[in-house]
Design an enzyme around this catalytic site. Structure first.
Site: not given
Ligand code: GDR
Length: 323
Positions: A13-15, A37, A82-83, A85, A127, A129, A151, A155
């Site tokens: 993964g990234q990290d 996977r 770090l593993a 979903q 996280t 989250e 998620y 976590k």
């Molecule tokens: P997040 O990251 O859920 O915070 O978790 P993500 O980038 O998916 O979403 C951030 C915010 O953007 C809004 N959003 C969208 N998100 C995605 N993916 N796609 C879209 O089209 C979109 N439009 C708006 C989301 O609703 C959200 O509010 C990440 C992950 O890396 C987790 O694994 C980690 O634990 C946390 O960051 C910290």
């Protein structure tokens, strides 16, 4: 020469990629757990030029015996779990798998450490989250948790398991409560990379519209390269503990889009389309972390601004598409 050996789960993964690079530079022998996977999982390690230097061990966070074997083979003195979903959006479609990997998987790894080498130091990727429906304007280590997704719930189990192994078995187990952290190696499903990839495509005339969900959501975004340093610092402390890692600045998805589009002379309003498909059943509206404890105890500070981060991601995507 250092005799230090580290085992990283989620090394592809990234990290995992940034942490591998950091640990190799510090003289560690780096082992990574490789779950079979998906295909071409090594591209991030390749991009950072470390794919040949890490030792990969077949195994899976859901398979305790493979983790015991990985602990034995690596003789790791530091374990970075770090593993996961890691895509919040998918966790509503795959809640049981998410719980197995992000909750029970942590217990599997803690058990493997406890059985094989209980004095090894353990890092758990927790996280922001877990804060979900925030209970304080700025979240720190003492803010109550209120997860808003399968998620976040899973976590939280992993986080408390880490605390519990520290308290019940005396293990050096630390939990890093990391807020969103991004980079050019971010997966395309996450919003920053989805935006920077689209900006590059639109700039090159390969695409016109970008479909997003809730662009009023606010996140505290930092650079993954800075954040892996905090993981390592946590395991160098005499005592294990939990730390919030964040920038202390929160920005809307909308303003992040503005930065990305403006970097190539475009107006996001001409291209962004709101699509209900990307709305979540329960949203985390705002996250804002307080990294004061990490600053004081670890001497850690974020070095990269959101502007630098997002523009570097747009530039990387332009380079990739032009290559
Ligand atoms: P997040 O990251 O859920 O915070 O978790 P993500 O980038 O998916 O979403 C951030 C915010 O953007 C809004 N959003 C969208 N998100 C995605 N993916 N796609 C879209 O089209 C979109 N439009 C708006 C989301 O609703 C959200 O509010 C990440 C992950 O890396 C987790 O694994 C980690 O634990 C946390 O960051 C910290």
């Amino acid at each position: 020469m250092s005799t230090k050996s580290a085992l990283i789960t989620g090394i592809t993964g990234q990290d995992g990629a940034y942490l591998s690079k950091l640990l190799l530079e510090k003289g560690y022998t780096v082992y990574g757990l490789l779950a079979r996977r998906s295909t071409d999982t090594l591209w991030r390690l390749r991009e950072l030029g470390v794919d040949k230097q890490v030792q990969l061990i077949d195994g899976d966070i859901s398979d305790l015996s493979s983790l015991i074997r990985a602990m034995q083979l690596s003789a790791a003195t530091e374990v970075y779990n770090l593993a996961a979903q890691s895509f919040v959006g998918s966790s509503w479609q795959q809640p049981v798998l998410t719980a197995q990997l992000d909750g029970v998987g942590v217990i599997n790894m803690l058990e493997a450490v406890r059985i094989v080498r209980p004095d090894a130091r353990f890092y758990q990727a927790s996280t922001s989250e877990m804060f979900g429906l925030i209970q304080a304007e700025m979240q720190d280590e003492r803010t109550p948790f209120y997860p808003r997704s399968p998620y976040g719930v899973a976590k939280l189990m992993g986080h408390w398991a880490t605390v519990n192994y520290r308290e019940s078995h005396g293990m050096h187990a630390s939990s890093g409560i990391l807020f969103n952290h991004e980079s050019p190696l971010r997966g395309i499903e996450f919003v920053t990379r989805k935006v920077t990839d689209a900006v590059a495509r639109i700039k090159l005339g390969l695409q016109d519209k970008l479909h997003l969900g809730n662009i009023d959501a606010k996140r505290d975004w930092g650079f993954a390269g800075d954040y892996v340093e905090a993981m390592w610092l946590m395991l160098q402390q005499d005592k294990a503990d939990d730390y919030v890692i964040a920038t202390g600045i929160t920005t809307t998805v909308r303003d992040m889009c503005q930065i990305a589009f403006a970097h190539v002379g475009l107006d996001y309003q001409q291209h962004v389309v709101i699509d209900e498909k990307f709305l979540r059943p329960a949203e985390v509206d705002v996250l804002l972390g307080n990294p004061a404890k990490a600053q004081k105890a670890l001497g850690w500070t974020p070095k990269t601004s959101l502007q630098q981060l997002i523009t570097s991601m747009v530039d990387a995507d332009l380079r990739r598409l032009q290559a």
